[in-house]
Design a protein around this motif. Structure first.
Motif, PDB file in Angstrom:
ATOM      1  N   UNK B 450       0.848  -1.203   0.000  1.00 12.34           N
ATOM      2  CA  UNK B 450       0.000   0.000   0.000  1.00 12.34           C
ATOM      3  C   UNK B 450       0.878   1.246   0.000  1.00 12.34           C
ATOM      4  N   UNK B 451       1.916   1.214   0.815  1.00 13.00           N
ATOM      5  CA  UNK B 451       2.844   2.341   0.895  1.00 13.00           C
ATOM      6  C   UNK B 451       3.535   2.567  -0.447  1.00 13.00           C
ATOM      7  N   UNK B 452       3.921   1.468  -1.098  1.00 13.66           N
ATOM      8  CA  UNK B 452       4.578   1.569  -2.403  1.00 13.66           C
ATOM      9  C   UNK B 452       3.631   2.200  -3.422  1.00 13.66           C
ATOM     10  N   UNK B 453       2.365   1.807  -3.375  1.00 16.43           N
ATOM     11  CA  UNK B 453       1.368   2.375  -4.292  1.00 16.43           C
ATOM     12  C   UNK B 453       1.233   3.878  -4.055  1.00 16.43           C
ATOM     13  N   UNK B 454       1.204   4.271  -2.788  1.00 16.28           N
ATOM     14  CA  UNK B 454       1.083   5.703  -2.472  1.00 16.28           C
ATOM     15  C   UNK B 454       2.290   6.476  -2.972  1.00 16.28           C
ATOM     16  N   UNK B 455       3.472   5.881  -2.807  1.00 14.14           N
ATOM     17  CA  UNK B 455       4.687   6.539  -3.299  1.00 14.14           C
ATOM     18  C   UNK B 455       4.649   6.674  -4.815  1.00 14.14           C
ATOM     19  N   UNK B 456       4.243   5.586  -5.478  1.00 13.49           N
ATOM     20  CA  UNK B 456       4.206   5.595  -6.942  1.00 13.49           C
ATOM     21  C   UNK B 456       3.237   6.669  -7.436  1.00 13.49           C
ATOM     22  N   UNK B 457       2.113   6.761  -6.732  1.00 13.21           N
ATOM     23  CA  UNK B 457       1.123   7.764  -7.098  1.00 13.21           C
ATOM     24  C   UNK B 457       1.705   9.162  -6.939  1.00 13.21           C
ATOM     25  N   UNK B 458       2.418   9.352  -5.840  1.00  8.66           N
ATOM     26  CA  UNK B 458       2.971  10.679  -5.541  1.00  8.66           C
ATOM     27  C   UNK B 458       3.993  11.120  -6.578  1.00  8.66           C
ATOM     28  N   UNK B 459       4.702  10.159  -7.172  1.00  8.06           N
ATOM     29  CA  UNK B 459       5.725  10.582  -8.131  1.00  8.06           C
ATOM     30  C   UNK B 459       5.304  10.344  -9.567  1.00  8.06           C
ATOM     31  N   UNK B 460       4.046  10.042  -9.808  1.00  9.85           N
ATOM     32  CA  UNK B 460       3.545   9.989 -11.180  1.00  9.85           C
ATOM     33  C   UNK B 460       3.733   8.659 -11.877  1.00  9.85           C
ATOM     34  N   UNK B 461       4.106   7.626 -11.125  1.00  7.47           N
ATOM     35  CA  UNK B 461       4.228   6.309 -11.754  1.00  7.47           C
ATOM     36  C   UNK B 461       2.887   5.597 -11.775  1.00  7.47           C
ATOM     37  N   UNK B 462       1.923   6.149 -11.070  1.00  6.96           N
ATOM     38  CA  UNK B 462       0.541   5.697 -11.152  1.00  6.96           C
ATOM     39  C   UNK B 462      -0.296   6.952 -11.313  1.00  6.96           C
ATOM     40  N   UNK B 463      -1.430   6.809 -11.980  1.00  4.40           N
ATOM     41  CA  UNK B 463      -2.282   7.978 -12.150  1.00  4.40           C
ATOM     42  C   UNK B 463      -2.557   8.224 -13.617  1.00  4.40           C
ATOM     43  N   UNK B 464      -2.639   9.479 -13.987  1.00  8.02           N
ATOM     44  CA  UNK B 464      -2.960   9.796 -15.379  1.00  8.02           C
ATOM     45  C   UNK B 464      -1.691  10.080 -16.189  1.00  8.02           C
ATOM     46  N   UNK B 465      -1.735   9.681 -17.431  1.00  6.15           N
ATOM     47  CA  UNK B 465      -0.620   9.945 -18.360  1.00  6.15           C
ATOM     48  C   UNK B 465       0.721   9.610 -17.715  1.00  6.15           C
ATOM     49  N   UNK B 466       0.852   8.392 -17.294  1.00  2.00           N
ATOM     50  CA  UNK B 466       2.009   7.956 -16.524  1.00  2.00           C
ATOM     51  C   UNK B 466       3.313   8.238 -17.261  1.00  2.00           C
ATOM     52  N   UNK B 467       4.215   8.916 -16.558  1.00  2.00           N
ATOM     53  CA  UNK B 467       5.516   9.315 -17.098  1.00  2.00           C
ATOM     54  C   UNK B 467       5.386  10.112 -18.400  1.00  2.00           C
ATOM     55  N   UNK B 468       4.232  10.694 -18.578  1.00  4.08           N
ATOM     56  CA  UNK B 468       4.051  11.492 -19.778  1.00  4.08           C
ATOM     57  C   UNK B 468       3.492  10.726 -20.959  1.00  4.08           C
ATOM     58  N   UNK B 469       3.179   9.436 -20.746  1.00  2.27           N
ATOM     59  CA  UNK B 469       2.612   8.663 -21.855  1.00  2.27           C
ATOM     60  C   UNK B 469       1.139   9.052 -21.992  1.00  2.27           C
ATOM     61  N   UNK B 470       0.821   9.771 -23.054  1.00  2.00           N
ATOM     62  CA  UNK B 470      -0.535  10.267 -23.216  1.00  2.00           C
ATOM     63  C   UNK B 470      -1.551   9.140 -23.248  1.00  2.00           C
ATOM     64  N   UNK B 471      -2.560   9.260 -22.437  1.00  2.00           N
ATOM     65  CA  UNK B 471      -3.646   8.288 -22.472  1.00  2.00           C
ATOM     66  C   UNK B 471      -3.393   7.032 -21.659  1.00  2.00           C
ATOM     67  N   UNK B 472      -2.236   6.910 -21.028  1.00  2.00           N
ATOM     68  CA  UNK B 472      -2.014   5.724 -20.203  1.00  2.00           C
ATOM     69  C   UNK B 472      -2.308   6.099 -18.748  1.00  2.00           C
TER      70      UNK B 472
END
Lengths: 267, 804
Positions: B450-472
């Motif tokens: 859960x903590x890893x997911x929160x971290x990933x979300x905070x740095x943009x590895x989860x969420x919208x347009x992940x790492x700048x990939x449009x639409x992912x």
């Protein structure tokens, strides 16, 4: 736009039959005139596939497996179904024997088992059990009646049908659908003076009395529910079926009868 | 519970009926059970029928509708614990408390439960009470354990067995670190480069293992001791301290490694902290007494890579555990984590990712061995409005704790694989939603992931347009189990995620086509996802050069039971059973004779010595009637009764069966009934044939794989150990000396020194004798509890199975 449904050809016990894709083997069998035995199946409900009596052997290409006919969908061509191979006969008899050991107290199950040549078993028998956990009562209450008044409790060998917390439950409207679908008749409904009782669910509820003739004809809860669910005229549900018919008859024929009477008077 | 508190719980889970299990856990944590009125209130608020909520509350064994005791006592009945004597321990606890498992004492002081595998098998047999682990238990030590639980006192360190709170690792003060947001792969690479640049590889680093086994043995206290000294003396710039994922050699915990030399210390205690630090700072030789030593050898081994346990392993997946703190995304990034993700997103199409995984030959690691690439492709091509990408972390096979160690040791490695899978399966086709289903018995895995997911979300590895990939767009929802092994089955798992009882359904239409909410769903095991980044980073060609023809890559095993070196092992596919048991595992303790190795959990089988030459992979073991399974490998010796093992597994399956279908519910029960009879000396001619018949019918006609494979432990033990069955049935004899009804205890007057140890502990006061005089055991009183046998230091208590 929906795609047209494919027609698939398969063989059941050597007999060829064609059915729309997605038809179950059980239905395909009926079309071919082959009746596969079932216990937990009911035409009004989605197949549950738990009794495992309807098992058949299916072969496609080189792959052979044992599946339940009631919910196995036919896809593509070339399926070969065997409803009575040696393996199936053996497995089915064991399944029935297991059911018999559980429900030895049920005359219905004893009679069913006898049809397959299973009259007794050396397995450990349970005393006084008539419920085979087919799920028909639970499923009809939830899916057809929409009340979900009853369900299952626990799991594994402790699984049983139950009312929540072992208390009478207002969700039960006393419609009797569970009684009707139960294959062994272990759900008993009794109409006592003024009350309907379904002992297994601890349901006890007053009858509604006909506004005209005073006869009891349904539980109050059931009628209240129908009133809420259906846009029916209130009065429709306050008369018993016979009085309702008479009422309707008078309403339809009334003018004709009056006219006839008036005519006869005039004549 | 008052209405306001209930509302709070509902709000915390956004009144989402799918989260019913989590909501019930919270309610029970506060009330110590599930009060009826609260359940009825929840049913109304969440719009779930009361009958369904009632079934959920009674289906999942974590929940109780009756008040539980102040002290919760769980006796682990996993396979390793069973083989090391858990059954007799449970009996002694039942005797001392006066209640049976599943009950609560009338004064509401104690509740007693069985639990199926806590994943700390190095300490087997284990009892967990009030969150504290009591390892290396024996029937004689039960009394002391219960006293300590009552008094809330921690046990003094003893043979490395020390109770330690599992869910409360020391605060590692990483939560405060702010992680930047990465809107492009370039930003991620830059950050990683900074981390690498600022890391001094020559700076001494102490990596203390925080895996379950080591934590239960007190590694938390060791970490705190080291931290105190470092901070107290301002040594922060001279030495780094890290609290890392599982190192693997659980038998020798608490473990630590001193970098950069990779000095390996075993069985380290908090009081060793000062000496260790002194030696590190002085740059002098290692602390000799803490160095690893092979049993029977005086030679001390300095470096981890030279320890025989590690030498023959290929630790591609778990090797990084010792380098990272699972709560630190920086650690993961620094060692190259999240390099596969940008590569997949920006250098490969989804189809290319799938092709790479297919070419690599990755097969599911949860036991089924289905080709992962094919599953992903089928999911991508299925009809649906949304695709679900799910991690199966319901690792339920008793004796298996591979997934636990990976999730607790390196959660980001699994998450990265899941995100890549989501890209491959859904990008360009439909939205995707991720889930992880973690079993209830793994609170630490749940917490770290859960903590890893929160971290990933905070740095943009989860969420919208992940790492700048449009639409992912992709995110992960956390789902918990409620104590049901069957929820590891794909359709049951998905039903559980949907907030329903975890009952499987017919899989003629596969979950990959119709899974959660009837949408295409890709379910893979934790270890399967952990392999993905390796394949993307180093290529399918590299990956499929390891392993056998049809089983590529490495496999993690939990090597437990009657074995000298219990622990987590990662080896290339194709290594032989013999190599694992003897070269890596160090063989059987106490000079006992090897009897069998059990793999595949309750779906698997036991193989005898004659088959130890077999290579381990997906197919070789299946050919002889067993299976590799998810990785649990339990070694058994001459003191293990194989009929009892079959009985153990069938009992496990009966407890875990959902009960829906006749063959599993009734068939497993009847098979168990016959086995119980056989083990009690009431076996009859014809029982064996009956068992085989019933086993075959259950195998053929069950609704799901739980029932479908239930007969395997039975059929393999009959196949390879038929002589033991015959001994039980025909001769009423248990050659291994396990089955109570068939054994008897006596005292050898020649060896007895008259110490009275057994006299004091016999629960029936059935042993008599004066000090320094040979004792005498009254067979009429004897309940075969085994306590005298355990406690006697002079081998004077004799256990025999005479038979007829």
């Amino acid at each position: 736009m929906s795609e047209p449904v494919r027609i698939c050809t398969l063989q059941i016990d050597g007999k060829p039959v064609s059915v729309p894709e997605g038809t179950t083997i059980l239905e395909a069998g009926r079309k071919a005139g082959i009746e596969i035995p079932t216990l937990c199946h009911h035409p009004a409900l989605e197949p549950y596939g738990v009794c495992r009596v309807c098992i058949v052997e299916v072969k496609k290409g080189r792959r052979v497996r044992v599946v339940t006919a009631c919910n196995f969908p036919v896809e593509g061509d070339g399926l070969e179904v065997s409803t009575n191979s040696e393996r199936i006969q053996k497995d089915r008899r064991t399944v029935i024997e297991l059911l018999l050991a559980r429900c030895f107290s049920s005359p219905v199950i004893r009679e069913f088992a006898a049809r397959f040549g299973v009259f007794d078993t050396d397995l450990q028998k349970t005393e006084g059990e008539e419920c085979l956990l087919c799920g028909l009562c639970v499923n009809v209450c939830r899916d057809l009646i929409g009340q979900a008044a009853i369900g299952f409790e626990s799991r594994g060998a402790d699984r049983k049908t139950a009312v929540p917390f072992g208390r009478p439950n207002e969700d039960c409207i006393g419609c009797g659908a569970c009684v009707y679908v139960c294959p062994t008749g272990c759900i008993k409904m009794e109409d006592l003076p003024g009350e309907r009782m379904i002992d297994r669910w601890m349901s006890l509820m007053p009858f509604f009395k006909c506004r005209k003739c005073g006869k009891a004809f349904g539980s109050v809860r059931q009628l209240e529910l129908l009133k809420n669910r259906q846009p029916l005229v209130r009065t429709y549900l306050e008369l018993c079926p016979e009085c309702r018919a008479m009422d309707l008859g008078e309403a339809l024929l009334g003018p004709t009868v009056a006219k006839k009477a008036a005519y006869q008077d005039a004549v | 519970m008052n209405r306001a508190a209930l509302e709070q719980i509902l709000e915390r889970y956004q009144r989402n009926p799918q989260q019913i299990i989590a909501i019930l856990h919270e309610l029970q944590d506060q009330e110590r059970y599930l009060p009826e009125e609260d359940l009825l209130c929840l049913a109304k608020e969440l719009r779930i029928p009361a009958s369904q909520l009632f079934q959920i509350s009674t289906f999942y064994k974590a929940f109780s509708l009756k008040p539980r005791g102040k002290h919760q006592c769980h006796v682990c009945m996993g396979t390793a614990c069973h083989v090391r004597g858990a059954a007799l321990i449970l009996e002694e606890v039942e005797r001392k408390l006066g209640i049976k498992s599943g009950e609560t004492t009338p004064d509401l002081e104690f509740s007693l439960d069985r639990v199926n595998c806590l994943g700390a098998c190095a300490l087997a047999p284990i009892v967990v009470a009030d969150g504290e682990y009591y390892g290396n238990m024996s029937a004689p030590s039960v009394g002391r354990m219960l006293r300590q639980v009552r008094e809330g006192k921690a046990q003094k360190p003893r043979k490395g067995a020390r109770p330690k709170a599992e869910g409360a690792p020391p605060e590692t003060s990483l939560a405060q670190k702010v992680i930047p947001f990465f809107s492009s792969p370039a930003e991620l690479s830059r950050y990683r480069a900074e981390l690498v640049a600022s890391h001094n590889p020559n700076l001494p680093c102490l990596a203390v293992c925080r895996g379950t086994g080591c934590s239960a043995m007190g590694s938390g206290d060791l970490y705190l001791s080291l931290k105190e000294i470092i901070e107290g003396n301002n040594l922060g710039d001279k030495v780094r301290l890290n609290f890392t994922g599982c190192h693997g050699l659980c038998e020798k915990g608490p473990l630590m490694v001193v970098f950069p030399q990779e000095i390996f210390y075993a069985s380290v205690r908090p009081q060793d902290a000062e000496e260790i630090l002194t030696k590190v700072l002085e740059k002098s030789e290692p602390v000799e007494r803490l160095l690893y030593r092979e049993p029977g050898s005086t030679e001390k081994i300095v470096h981890e890579s030279e320890v025989p346990f590690f030498k023959r392993q290929k630790r591609l997946l778990i090797g990084n555990n010792r380098l990272i703190n699972p709560e630190s995304i920086d650690d993961y990034l620094r060692i190259g984590g999240y390099s596969a993700l940008p590569k997949a997103l920006f250098e490969m199409t989804p189809e290319q990712v799938i092709a790479e995984v297919q070419k690599a030959g990755l097969r599911g690691r949860g036991g089924g061995g289905f080709p992962a690439g094919l599953k992903w492709e089928t999911c991508r091509n299925a009809h649906g409005k949304i695709r679900y990408v799910i991690i199966n972390a319901d690792e339920g096979d008793p004796g298996a704790f591979m997934d636990r160690s990976v999730l607790e040791g390196n959660p980001h490695s699994v998450l990265e694989g899941q995100i890549i899978a989501a890209y491959a399966i859904a990008y360009g086709v439909s939205p995707a939603q991720g889930y992880i289903y973690v079993r209830h018995e793994y609170p630490l895995a749940l917490k770290f992931f859960t903590h890893a997911v929160e971290q990933a979300r905070a740095c943009g590895l989860l969420g919208k347009n992940i790492l700048g990939k449009q639409g992912f767009d992709f995110d992960v929802q956390i789902s918990q189990g409620g104590g049901a092994f069957v929820c590891g089955e794909s359709s049951a798992l998905m039903a559980s995620i949907e907030g329903k009882p975890g009952e499987p359904r017919a899989k003629y239409v596969h979950t990959v086509h119709k899974g959660i909410h009837n949408q295409p769903s890709n379910l893979n095991n934790v270890e399967t996802y952990a392999n993905v980044r390796l394949i993307i980073n180093r290529g399918a060609g590299w990956y499929n050069s390891m392993g056998t023809e049809n089983s590529k890559g490495t496999k993690i095993f939990s090597l437990v039971g009657k074995i000298n070196r219990t622990g987590l092992v990662e080896v290339p596919m194709g290594i032989t059973l013999r190599e694992i048991v003897y070269e890596i595992g160090g063989g059987i303790p106490n000079n006992k004779k090897f009897k069998a190795v059990q793999t595949g959990g309750p779906s698997g089988g036991c193989l005898p010595e004659s088959l130890l030459h077999l290579p381990v992979d997906f197919d070789e073991l299946t050919k002889v009637g067993s299976m590799m399974g998810s990785g649990g490998m339990i070694v058994m010796d001459e003191d293990t009764c194989m009929v009892d093992v079959a009985r153990y597994f069938l009992n496990f399956l009966l407890e875990e069966s959902c009960g829906k279908c006749t063959p599993c519910r009734e068939g497993v029960k009847q098979i168990l009934g016959i086995l119980n009879r056989v083990c009690e000396g009431q076996g009859r001619e014809g029982d064996l044939a009956r068992l085989v018949d019933l086993g075959n019918a259950v195998q053929d006609s069950s609704l799901c794989a739980l029932g479908g494979s239930a007969a395997n432990p039975l059929l393999t033990t009959i196949k390879y150990f038929e002589d033991e069955y015959v001994a039980h049935i025909r001769h009423k004899r248990c050659p291994a000396g396990v089955c109570k009804a068939l054994i008897e205890y006596s005292i050898d007057p020649e060896k007895c020194t008259g110490c009275k140890a057994c006299v004091k502990l016999c629960p029936r006061s059935g042993i008599s004798g004066d000090l320094k005089k040979p004792h005498w055991l009254d067979k009429q009183q004897c309940i075969k509890c085994g306590i005298c046998f355990e406690i006697c230091k002079f081998d004077a208590v004799v256990r025999r199975s005479v038979g007829v």
